[in-house]
Design a protein around this motif. Sequence first.
Motif, mmCIF file in Angstrom:
data_model
loop_
_atom_site.group_PDB
_atom_site.id
_atom_site.type_symbol
_atom_site.label_atom_id
_atom_site.label_comp_id
_atom_site.label_asym_id
_atom_site.label_seq_id
_atom_site.Cartn_x
_atom_site.Cartn_y
_atom_site.Cartn_z
ATOM 1 N N GLY A 297 0.787 -1.229 0.000
ATOM 2 C CA GLY A 297 0.000 0.000 0.000
ATOM 3 C C GLY A 297 0.814 1.270 0.000
ATOM 4 O O GLY A 297 0.288 2.352 -0.264
ATOM 5 N N ALA A 298 2.118 1.178 0.292
ATOM 6 C CA ALA A 298 2.982 2.364 0.321
ATOM 7 C C ALA A 298 3.783 2.455 -0.974
ATOM 8 O O ALA A 298 4.136 1.439 -1.574
ATOM 9 N N THR A 299 4.057 3.676 -1.403
ATOM 10 C CA THR A 299 4.882 3.922 -2.584
ATOM 11 C C THR A 299 5.920 4.979 -2.249
ATOM 12 O O THR A 299 5.860 5.624 -1.191
ATOM 13 N N TRP A 300 6.876 5.181 -3.169
ATOM 14 C CA TRP A 300 7.901 6.206 -2.947
ATOM 15 C C TRP A 300 7.297 7.602 -2.920
ATOM 16 O O TRP A 300 7.904 8.527 -2.356
ATOM 17 N N GLU A 301 6.121 7.785 -3.507
ATOM 18 C CA GLU A 301 5.450 9.085 -3.451
ATOM 19 C C GLU A 301 5.134 9.471 -2.012
ATOM 20 O O GLU A 301 5.061 10.656 -1.675
ATOM 21 N N ASP A 302 4.918 8.474 -1.159
ATOM 22 C CA ASP A 302 4.626 8.757 0.250
ATOM 23 C C ASP A 302 5.832 9.320 0.980
ATOM 24 O O ASP A 302 5.694 9.889 2.069
ATOM 25 N N LEU A 303 7.015 9.145 0.392
ATOM 26 C CA LEU A 303 8.246 9.616 1.026
ATOM 27 C C LEU A 303 8.855 10.778 0.261
ATOM 28 O O LEU A 303 10.061 10.985 0.270
ATOM 29 N N LYS A 304 7.996 11.541 -0.401
ATOM 30 C CA LYS A 304 8.468 12.688 -1.158
ATOM 31 C C LYS A 304 8.852 13.815 -0.192
ATOM 32 O O LYS A 304 8.097 14.159 0.721
#
Length: 362
Positions: free
Chosen positions: A26-33
């Motif tokens: 459910g997590a992507t690298w966009e969540d760590l922008k």
Amino acid sequence: LSVPTTLTTMGVSEGFWHHEYWLPPGATWEDLKESADTHYPQPQDLLLCIPGALLLTLVRYLFERAVALPLGRALGVRDKRRPKVQTNATLEGFYALLGRAPKKEDLISLAKQSDLPIKKVETWFRHRRAQDQPGLMKKFCEASWRFVFYFTSFFSGLALLYDKPWFWDHTKCWLQFPQQPLPPVLGWFYLLELSFYCSLVATLPFDVKRKDYKEQIIHHIATITLIFVSYCANMIRFGMIVMLVHDASDYILELAKMLHYLKWQRVCEAVFVAFAVVFISSRLVIFPLTVYYYFVTQLPLFPISCLINAFLAILQLLHIFWSCLISRMIFSIILREGKRQDARSDTEESDRSEAEDLAKNK
């Protein structure tokens, strides 16, 4: 020709960093922008460990020469004089190319070739091996450097985490994971630890070799992998706790080693017992029953979490291995009344009492 190669390289890179491998479902690298006010771990930051390791190696060299060496001399550390072997091209050639401890049939052949009695050939090889062994001063300097680093690392890490609620309640390590901003000071601490272990790997061929040399290599590789992977996956909170638990006993051991080389045996044994208590309680109790337990129960399975699980299991096996050696040493101290024989010794032959070192590592 370069365009397809570049595209292939980009494809491999994108595949390696695919969010499904590194982040929970459910997590992507966009969540760590990142934003102006929020910073997350960036894998490229870890490249700084290369100059960091070189810098630490330089600092170690200067520390050992300018601080540890004069301190050792002032406290009475002295290298034992060892007999020098006579130059013998035949024996030296065998020693360098075929082995340091020739078999009986080799001794007979070497004795004929060099026109020497077998006993003198045996003595030559024994003294020659002794010449290659590190002296007490080298061991003292090495232990002093590690003591300073581990002591600084542990107490600075403790100061950084003392006021963090997730340090006391490990379930909070995983709240809102992986969207946990990285405080810059924790990022630098992570980089320091990675640089230190990289420097240890780089200097392994030149450091004092112990009986658990292979286990040390496994430990260092596992530690470097865990630091790298946990940083990239933003498991900083968990990684900081793991490093602190492991650093808790290391500086005590290095202090015990220094006292051992100073021949302050009673104080050394008292410090070693304290080390054993901290080591066993931190690595066989606290680490598996709290830190590792909450990692397994609070985090869903995904490729990187499985990889971390595997390397944590390797570390735990090493903890058990070293705990057995430590227990043997404690048994020796308590029941053998001064006959101090360490199960984890340096590979010293000419002076077994000096060669018996204190059990360890991480």
